[in-house]
Motif scaffolding. Structure first.
Motif, PDB file in Angstrom:
ATOM      1  N   ARG A  35      22.060 -12.080  46.370  1.00 41.51           N
ATOM      2  CA  ARG A  35      22.895 -13.291  46.407  1.00 41.51           C
ATOM      3  C   ARG A  35      23.472 -13.585  45.018  1.00 41.51           C
ATOM      4  O   ARG A  35      24.639 -13.962  44.881  1.00 41.51           O
ATOM      5  CB  ARG A  35      22.088 -14.480  46.920  1.00 41.51           C
ATOM      6  N   LEU A  40      26.823  -8.586  49.809  1.00 43.10           N
ATOM      7  CA  LEU A  40      26.602  -9.024  51.189  1.00 43.10           C
ATOM      8  C   LEU A  40      25.327  -8.378  51.744  1.00 43.10           C
ATOM      9  O   LEU A  40      24.984  -7.243  51.396  1.00 43.10           O
ATOM     10  CB  LEU A  40      27.804  -8.653  52.061  1.00 43.10           C
ATOM     11  N   HIS A  41      24.643  -9.114  52.621  1.00 42.20           N
ATOM     12  CA  HIS A  41      23.391  -8.586  53.192  1.00 42.20           C
ATOM     13  C   HIS A  41      23.228  -9.086  54.634  1.00 42.20           C
ATOM     14  O   HIS A  41      22.288  -9.818  54.935  1.00 42.20           O
ATOM     15  CB  HIS A  41      22.189  -8.966  52.326  1.00 42.20           C
ATOM     16  N   ALA A  66      21.685 -22.313  55.899  1.00 38.80           N
ATOM     17  CA  ALA A  66      22.443 -21.494  54.935  1.00 38.80           C
ATOM     18  C   ALA A  66      21.944 -20.056  54.967  1.00 38.80           C
ATOM     19  O   ALA A  66      22.740 -19.099  54.923  1.00 38.80           O
ATOM     20  CB  ALA A  66      22.302 -22.076  53.533  1.00 38.80           C
ATOM     21  N   GLY A  67      20.625 -19.891  55.058  1.00 38.00           N
ATOM     22  CA  GLY A  67      20.039 -18.548  55.050  1.00 38.00           C
ATOM     23  C   GLY A  67      20.520 -17.703  56.223  1.00 38.00           C
ATOM     24  O   GLY A  67      20.852 -16.527  56.063  1.00 38.00           O
ATOM     25  N   GLN A  70      24.054 -16.585  55.625  1.00 42.27           N
ATOM     26  CA  GLN A  70      24.121 -15.511  54.622  1.00 42.27           C
ATOM     27  C   GLN A  70      23.653 -14.172  55.186  1.00 42.27           C
ATOM     28  O   GLN A  70      24.054 -13.110  54.711  1.00 42.27           O
ATOM     29  CB  GLN A  70      23.298 -15.889  53.393  1.00 42.27           C
ATOM     30  N   HIS A 315      15.237 -18.164  50.018  1.00 41.07           N
ATOM     31  CA  HIS A 315      15.031 -16.725  49.851  1.00 41.07           C
ATOM     32  C   HIS A 315      13.845 -16.222  50.688  1.00 41.07           C
ATOM     33  O   HIS A 315      13.933 -15.163  51.321  1.00 41.07           O
ATOM     34  CB  HIS A 315      14.852 -16.388  48.373  1.00 41.07           C
ATOM     35  N   LYS A 318      14.809 -16.321  54.434  1.00 36.87           N
ATOM     36  CA  LYS A 318      15.686 -15.209  54.778  1.00 36.87           C
ATOM     37  C   LYS A 318      14.865 -13.915  54.912  1.00 36.87           C
ATOM     38  O   LYS A 318      15.103 -13.111  55.824  1.00 36.87           O
ATOM     39  CB  LYS A 318      16.767 -15.037  53.711  1.00 36.87           C
TER      40      LYS A 318
END
Ligand code: CP
Length: 326
Positions: A35, A40-41, A66-67, A70, A315, A318
């Motif tokens: 991030r 990108l992931h 948000a996670g 993303q 984090h 995710k």
């Protein structure tokens, strides 16, 4: 690295082995780096997480939502009062039906004596992972974020570091005891010597205490309980002081509030922080009752890592979602 996490629930802190938690941390650090670099992931492209809330939230909702975005997926915010749960949808219906719509079901239900049972009942009927966004007993994602933050600040080898988990006075409401319970279960597994400090009426659940002692024994860590905040703070490396309710002592909320009012001096202030090691860090999951639970001078000081903890929620969540829902 342990890789057999696909399809697994995370409801209690010990649902994942120590090695599996280490995997979560490794993935979380990688996702944090990606991030930061703008890489990108999208490990969960087209996947959808249900987020069912029976209680308010700032960080948990924001970081899960948000996670998921993303990771290339979507999170559906579902406030329980807007559902048909009050009109008859049981945990079986939620598990069966949401399990067919969604790829994961995250739930926050902190009602004392109810929340954890609800999550487990949904999980029994769900074909997809159930993730605990906080119940009356555990707050596992908060503690994973705390562990990540401690590793960032104090290094991977945490043996013989003194961590104080202290009760603190707060006037707002009887807060759940899930954070201190999850801390005493998870932190000894990583070698931290935990000192739990609270007034006599703020005991944690007996079976959680027994499991915490067992984890400390198994991992060669210290585990001590004291009733003196100042004595606990002496020479500590990590101060984690927050309020929780007297639910184990009394089920009566009015009596609980009366008991809390006896301990206004249990505030984390600059004088008490000075008893800890000069490089000690101050931790709190937030929200905090400012200048009641902790002074502005402490929570806004260089020793405070509260915003790193809040960031790391995203984090670690995710990481767990990518590992369990892919
Ligand atoms: N720490 C935490 O769980 O924050 P929220 O209650 O705002 O989600």
């Amino acid at each position: 690295m342990q890789t057999h996490l696909r399809g697994r629930d995370l409801i209690g802190d010990l649902d994942f082995s120590k090695e599996e938690v280490e995997t979560v941390l490794d993935v979380a650090f990688d996702l944090k780096r990606k991030r930061a670099l703008g890489e990108l992931h999208p490990y969960l492209r087209d996947k959808v997480l249900a987020m069912l809330f029976f209680f308010s939230s700032t960080r948990t909702r924001g970081s899960f939502e948000a996670g998921m975005a993303q990771l290339g997926g979507h999170a559906a915010f579902i406030e329980s009062k807007t559902t048909q749960i009050a009109h008859g949808d049981t945990p079986k219906e939620i598990g069966e039906i949401f399990g067919r719509y969604f790829d994961g079901i995250a739930i926050r239900h902190v009602d004392w004596g109810v929340g954890n049972g609800y999550l487990n009942a949904v999980a029994k009927h769900s074909r997809v992972p159930v993730l605990n966004m906080q119940c009356d007993i555990y707050h596992p994602f908060q503690i994973l974020a705390d562990l990540m933050t401690i590793v960032e600040k104090k290094g991977r080898d945490l043996r013989r570091k003194k961590m104080v988990v202290s009760w603190a006075y707060a006037a707002s409401y009887q807060k759940p005891m899930s954070v201190p319970q999850s801390l005493v279960l998870q932190m000894p597994r990583f070698g931290l010597d935990v000192v739990l400090a609270h007034p006599p009426e703020f005991k944690l659940m007996p079976d959680i205490m027994e499991q915490a002692r067992e984890q400390a024994r198994r991992h060669g860590a210290g585990f001590e309980v004291v009733d003196d905040m100042e004595a606990a703070f002496k020479d500590a490396d990590i101060i984690y002081a927050k309020s929780w309710g007297a639910m184990v002592h009394t089920p009566d909320a009015d009596e609980g509030a009366r008991i809390i009012s006896k301990y206004k001096h249990w505030i984390t202030d600059e004088r008490k922080m000075a008893l800890a090691r000069p490089d000690a860090i101050y931790m709190h999951p937030l929200p905090a009752d400012r200048n009641i639970e902790v002074t502005d001078g402490v929570i806004d000081s260089a020793q405070s890592v509260v915003y790193d903890e809040a960031e790391n929620r995203m984090h670690v969540q995710k990481a767990v979602m990518a590992l369990t829902m892919s």
